[in-house]
Design an enzyme around this catalytic site. Structure first.
Site, short mmCIF file in Angstrom:
data_model
loop_
_atom_site.label_atom_id
_atom_site.label_comp_id
_atom_site.label_asym_id
_atom_site.label_seq_id
_atom_site.Cartn_x
_atom_site.Cartn_y
_atom_site.Cartn_z
N HIS A 23 6.50 22.66 5.32
CA HIS A 23 6.54 21.89 4.07
C HIS A 23 6.90 20.43 4.31
CE1 HIS A 23 6.35 22.05 -0.33
NE2 HIS A 23 7.22 21.05 -0.30
N ASP A 25 6.42 16.56 2.02
CA ASP A 25 5.97 15.92 0.78
C ASP A 25 5.44 14.50 0.97
OD1 ASP A 25 6.22 17.70 -1.50
OD2 ASP A 25 8.35 17.79 -1.03
N GLU A 127 1.66 22.58 -4.43
CA GLU A 127 3.02 22.84 -4.93
C GLU A 127 3.05 22.48 -6.41
OE1 GLU A 127 6.33 20.60 -3.26
OE2 GLU A 127 7.62 22.36 -3.54
N HIS A 154 7.42 24.56 -9.67
CA HIS A 154 8.41 23.70 -9.02
C HIS A 154 9.77 24.03 -9.66
CE1 HIS A 154 10.20 19.64 -7.84
NE2 HIS A 154 10.00 20.30 -6.73
N HIS A 195 10.05 28.35 -4.75
CA HIS A 195 10.67 27.82 -5.97
C HIS A 195 10.82 28.88 -7.06
CE1 HIS A 195 11.21 23.47 -5.45
NE2 HIS A 195 10.18 23.53 -4.61
N HIS A 216 10.25 26.82 2.03
CA HIS A 216 11.37 25.89 2.25
C HIS A 216 12.58 26.39 1.48
CE1 HIS A 216 8.87 24.31 -0.99
NE2 HIS A 216 9.72 23.39 -1.34
N ASP A 320 10.77 20.32 4.51
CA ASP A 320 10.82 19.59 3.23
C ASP A 320 11.14 18.12 3.44
OD1 ASP A 320 10.38 19.29 0.55
OD2 ASP A 320 12.22 20.24 -0.11
ZN LIG Z 1 9.61 22.09 -3.06
#
Ligand SMILES: [Zn+2]
Length: 392
Positions: A23, A25, A127, A154, A195, A216, A320
């Site tokens: 993961h 972002d 995501e 999320h 999540h 994550h 993450d």
């Molecule tokens: Zn996340």
């Protein structure tokens, strides 16, 4: 063993068995970067970004051989279906802008192809099932565009799935939510419960016909954030064949930091929306003293606990990065070998570390592909929208 010796060993190990990180972002960061505003060429991943934590030089330094990039969006982003497509497109533009660095990866077999070419396998995870806008059709188009994993929600509960950090409304997954899981199984898309609420992950484990991932998340027993996985879920990963990928998010790592934050968060562990999160932290520190830092050894504690509880075949790494602050010692993607050095010093064997580095995640992906292939022979695409699933 001295730290330098362990680090040398870790670099050697990860050169042979590069890290498949679950993961990152980066795509959202490129979208909201004040200068780049979604232009991947303008963002320029070829240079070191000291203000950030992910760029090509440090991916190389960190021995990253494969990456799941998040096509992330916040739940309240306007135009969720459009935003999901824009973020998938952004990741594909990163791949296209750096064909000598990234191999567009759509199957587990692409990992080895990328490695042979000296490239980083680039995988896409959506995501935010909010982008489905309560319809199953976008799922198939995301798959056609290259996405191979779905994080259903999320930080907020949706009409069909309960978030770990919000009030539950669906008993985990509603009837439509179960249809989403089933269609992911049929397509060969991994369902990622990172999540999802604890009850939701248990439901996912009941319903899914393929292994699942928690891409994550850490151990709830070591840090009681609702985003972390409880022991019963971790134990069930053995039968399910799935995996949990340890993460670096400080409030999921350090119980001391989580305790320090308590009272400033809502009942579900979320910070209230703030225009400037840094200013919010500074105001808290003025009242409570310096925040306890999460650290690299604490992340290693989570890895060890996850291995003990879920088994060595069911643990990996999902950093993450770009998801927020980082622990001391794991400030950027170049630091992965330092985590493996710490695990070497704790007695993990090379064989175990290869599993954590990439083998476990690749096995999950292969199995999900096999299940999809089998299901597509007998099952037609699931059609419809949420209103077609009564009792949802
Ligand atoms: Zn996340």
């Amino acid at each position: 063993m001295g730290y330098d010796d362990a680090l040398t060993l870790a670099v050697t190990l990860l050169t042979r068995a590069p890290l498949f990180d679950g993961h990152n972002d980066l795509a959202w960061t490129i979208r909201v970067d004040r200068n780049a505003r979604g232009d991947v060429v303008a963002y320029d991943l070829t240079r070191v970004h000291p203000e950030g934590d992910t760029d090509i030089p440090r991916l190389r330094e960190g021995k990253v051989g494969a990456q799941f990039w998040a096509a992330f969006q916040p739940t309240n982003a306007p135009h969720p279906a459009r935003t999901a497509l824009e973020q998938i497109d952004l990741i594909r533009r990163v791949e296209a802008a750096h064909p000598d660095v990234f191999h567009p990866a759509r199957s587990a077999a692409d990992f080895a192809r990328a490695q042979r070419a000296g490239k980083i396998a680039s995988y896409i995870v959506v995501e935010g099932g909010v982008g489905l806008e309560n319809s199953l059709a976008p799922l198939r188009l995301w798959h056609a565009a290259g996405a191979r994993m779905l994080i259903p929600c999320h930080n907020e509960t949706l009409d069909w799935v309960d978030s770990a950090t919000d009030a539950p409304r669906n008993g985990g997954f509603s009837a439509f939510g179960c249809a989403v899981i089933g269609e992911c199984n049929r397509l060969g898309v991994i369902v990622d419960g990172a999540h999802v609420s604890h009850a939701g992950i248990r439901r996912l484990l009941d319903v899914s016909e393929a292994p699942i991932l928690l891409s994550h998340s850490n151990a709830y027993s070591l840090c009681d954030h609702p985003r972390n996985a409880p022991d019963d879920v971790l134990r069930r990963l053995k039968d399910n064949g799935g995996a949990v990928l340890a993460t670096f998010v400080p409030s999921f790592v350090s119980q001391a930091f989580r305790d320090w934050l308590k009272g400033s968060l809502d009942a579900y562990g979320k910070a209230p929306p703030a225009a400037d999160p840094k200013a919010r932290m500074a105001a808290l520190e003025a009242r409570r003293g310096p925040a306890p830092r999460a650290t690299l050894p604490q992340v290693a504690d989570h890895v060890a606990y996850l291995v003990e509880t879920a088994g060595i075949d069911h643990v990996g790494i999902g950093s993450d990065f770009y998801g927020g602050a980082q622990p001391q010692g794991l400030e950027h993607v170049g630091r992965f070998p330092h985590l493996f050095a710490e695990l070497i010093r704790r007695g993990f064997s090379e064989r175990d570390l290869e599993k954590i580095a990439n083998r476990n995640l690749l096995r999950v992906m292969r199995k999900v592909e096999e299940v999809g292939e089998r299901l597509r022979k007998t099952r037609q695409p699931a059609v419809g929208r949420i209103e077609d699933y009564p009792g949802a």
